[in-house]
Design a protein around this motif. Structure first.
Motif, PDB file in Angstrom:
ATOM      1  N   GLU A  13      14.757  -8.880  54.479  1.00 30.07           N
ATOM      2  CA  GLU A  13      14.509 -10.004  55.376  1.00 30.07           C
ATOM      3  C   GLU A  13      13.052 -10.015  55.841  1.00 30.07           C
ATOM      4  O   GLU A  13      12.386 -11.052  55.819  1.00 30.07           O
ATOM      5  N   GLU A  14      12.535  -8.862  56.221  1.00 23.32           N
ATOM      6  CA  GLU A  14      11.140  -8.747  56.664  1.00 23.32           C
ATOM      7  C   GLU A  14      10.177  -8.994  55.510  1.00 23.32           C
ATOM      8  O   GLU A  14       9.158  -9.667  55.675  1.00 23.32           O
ATOM      9  N   GLN A  15      10.487  -8.477  54.344  1.00 23.37           N
ATOM     10  CA  GLN A  15       9.635  -8.657  53.165  1.00 23.37           C
ATOM     11  C   GLN A  15       9.540 -10.137  52.797  1.00 23.37           C
ATOM     12  O   GLN A  15       8.457 -10.656  52.549  1.00 23.37           O
ATOM     13  N   PHE A  16      10.676 -10.826  52.771  1.00 21.56           N
ATOM     14  CA  PHE A  16      10.678 -12.236  52.399  1.00 21.56           C
ATOM     15  C   PHE A  16      10.019 -13.095  53.469  1.00 21.56           C
ATOM     16  O   PHE A  16       9.365 -14.083  53.149  1.00 21.56           O
ATOM     17  N   PRO A  22      12.071 -18.614  50.641  1.00 23.31           N
ATOM     18  CA  PRO A  22      13.136 -19.428  51.257  1.00 23.31           C
ATOM     19  C   PRO A  22      14.466 -18.684  51.423  1.00 23.31           C
ATOM     20  O   PRO A  22      15.496 -19.110  50.918  1.00 23.31           O
ATOM     21  N   PHE A  23      14.456 -17.558  52.112  1.00 26.97           N
ATOM     22  CA  PHE A  23      15.675 -16.783  52.316  1.00 26.97           C
ATOM     23  C   PHE A  23      16.113 -16.872  53.770  1.00 26.97           C
ATOM     24  O   PHE A  23      15.290 -16.962  54.673  1.00 26.97           O
ATOM     25  N   PHE A  24      17.428 -16.839  53.976  1.00 32.27           N
ATOM     26  CA  PHE A  24      17.985 -16.916  55.316  1.00 32.27           C
ATOM     27  C   PHE A  24      19.150 -15.950  55.399  1.00 32.27           C
ATOM     28  O   PHE A  24      20.004 -15.913  54.513  1.00 32.27           O
ATOM     29  N   ARG A  25      19.190 -15.182  56.470  1.00 32.11           N
ATOM     30  CA  ARG A  25      20.288 -14.241  56.679  1.00 32.11           C
ATOM     31  C   ARG A  25      21.429 -14.980  57.366  1.00 32.11           C
ATOM     32  O   ARG A  25      21.385 -15.249  58.556  1.00 32.11           O
ATOM     33  N   VAL A  26      22.457 -15.329  56.597  1.00 29.11           N
ATOM     34  CA  VAL A  26      23.555 -16.127  57.107  1.00 29.11           C
ATOM     35  C   VAL A  26      24.646 -15.278  57.746  1.00 29.11           C
ATOM     36  O   VAL A  26      25.508 -15.805  58.454  1.00 29.11           O
ATOM     37  N   VAL A  32      20.704 -15.182  51.790  1.00 28.59           N
ATOM     38  CA  VAL A  32      20.781 -16.142  50.692  1.00 28.59           C
ATOM     39  C   VAL A  32      19.453 -16.847  50.462  1.00 28.59           C
ATOM     40  O   VAL A  32      18.678 -17.070  51.388  1.00 28.59           O
ATOM     41  N   ASN A  33      19.215 -17.187  49.212  1.00 23.66           N
ATOM     42  CA  ASN A  33      18.073 -17.999  48.842  1.00 23.66           C
ATOM     43  C   ASN A  33      18.486 -19.447  49.076  1.00 23.66           C
ATOM     44  O   ASN A  33      19.404 -19.948  48.422  1.00 23.66           O
ATOM     45  N   VAL A  34      17.834 -20.107  49.998  1.00 22.69           N
ATOM     46  CA  VAL A  34      18.206 -21.463  50.384  1.00 22.69           C
ATOM     47  C   VAL A  34      18.069 -22.430  49.212  1.00 22.69           C
ATOM     48  O   VAL A  34      18.798 -23.419  49.130  1.00 22.69           O
ATOM     49  N   LEU A  50      27.139 -21.236  46.774  1.00 26.34           N
ATOM     50  CA  LEU A  50      25.900 -21.151  46.014  1.00 26.34           C
ATOM     51  C   LEU A  50      26.031 -21.951  44.724  1.00 26.34           C
ATOM     52  O   LEU A  50      27.142 -22.257  44.279  1.00 26.34           O
ATOM     53  N   LEU A  51      24.920 -22.271  44.099  1.00 22.75           N
ATOM     54  CA  LEU A  51      24.943 -23.017  42.844  1.00 22.75           C
ATOM     55  C   LEU A  51      25.703 -22.265  41.759  1.00 22.75           C
ATOM     56  O   LEU A  51      26.251 -22.882  40.846  1.00 22.75           O
ATOM     57  N   SER A  52      25.779 -20.951  41.881  1.00 19.06           N
ATOM     58  CA  SER A  52      26.507 -20.122  40.913  1.00 19.06           C
ATOM     59  C   SER A  52      28.020 -20.234  41.096  1.00 19.06           C
ATOM     60  O   SER A  52      28.785 -19.751  40.275  1.00 19.06           O
ATOM     61  N   GLY A  53      28.456 -20.854  42.218  1.00 19.45           N
ATOM     62  CA  GLY A  53      29.869 -20.992  42.511  1.00 19.45           C
ATOM     63  C   GLY A  53      30.389 -19.952  43.493  1.00 19.45           C
ATOM     64  O   GLY A  53      31.488 -20.085  44.026  1.00 19.45           O
ATOM     65  N   GLU A  54      29.613 -18.904  43.740  1.00 13.82           N
ATOM     66  CA  GLU A  54      30.033 -17.877  44.693  1.00 13.82           C
ATOM     67  C   GLU A  54      30.012 -18.446  46.108  1.00 13.82           C
ATOM     68  O   GLU A  54      29.215 -19.326  46.416  1.00 13.82           O
ATOM     69  N   GLN A  55      30.901 -17.938  46.961  1.00 13.51           N
ATOM     70  CA  GLN A  55      30.957 -18.369  48.354  1.00 13.51           C
ATOM     71  C   GLN A  55      30.638 -17.197  49.270  1.00 13.51           C
ATOM     72  O   GLN A  55      31.077 -16.080  49.034  1.00 13.51           O
ATOM     73  N   VAL A  56      29.848 -17.490  50.298  1.00 21.47           N
ATOM     74  CA  VAL A  56      29.370 -16.479  51.230  1.00 21.47           C
ATOM     75  C   VAL A  56      29.676 -16.961  52.648  1.00 21.47           C
ATOM     76  O   VAL A  56      29.415 -18.124  52.971  1.00 21.47           O
ATOM     77  N   PRO A  57      30.200 -16.089  53.508  1.00 23.13           N
ATOM     78  CA  PRO A  57      30.479 -16.512  54.890  1.00 23.13           C
ATOM     79  C   PRO A  57      29.196 -16.700  55.697  1.00 23.13           C
ATOM     80  O   PRO A  57      28.188 -16.048  55.444  1.00 23.13           O
TER      81      PRO A  57
END
Length: 75
Positions: A13-16, A22-26, A32-34, A50-57
Motif C-alpha cells: 500500500e505504501e509502495q503504490f 491506482p490501488f485501493f485497500r478495500v 485492488v487495482n482500480v 474484478l475484470l477477471s471475474g473474481e469477487q473481493v469483499p
C-alpha cells in the motif's frame, strides 16, 4: 488475479501510494487495482467484481471512499 505474498499489505500500500499507482485497500486482506474493477456489487455488504471475474469483499468503513474513488475515475 489474487496473488499470495509473504509481505504485509501495508508495505505494498505504501509502495503504490508513493508511485501514484491506482490501488485501493478495500479490505484488511485485499488491495485492488482500480483499473481492473468491473463492478461494485451491493450484496453481502459490498463486493468488488474484478475484470477477471473474481469477487473481493469491501469493508464497511472503506465502502464510501471506494465508491467516491470509482465515481471520480468515471468522470
Amino acid at each position: 488475479r489474487v496473488v499470495p505474498s509473504t509481505r504485509h499489505l501495508k508495505s505494498y500500500e505504501e509502495q503504490f501510494a508513493a508511485g501514484n499507482a491506482p490501488f485501493f485497500r478495500v479490505h484488511q486482506s485485499y488491495l485492488v487495482n482500480v483499473d481492473h474493477v468491473g463492478a461494485f456489487l451491493r450484496e453481502n455488504g459490498g463486493m468488488v467484481r474484478l475484470l477477471s471475474g473474481e469477487q473481493v469483499p469491501v469493508a464497511r468503513r472503506k465502502r464510501e471512499s471506494f465508491l467516491n474513488l470509482l465515481k471520480s475515475r468515471a468522470s
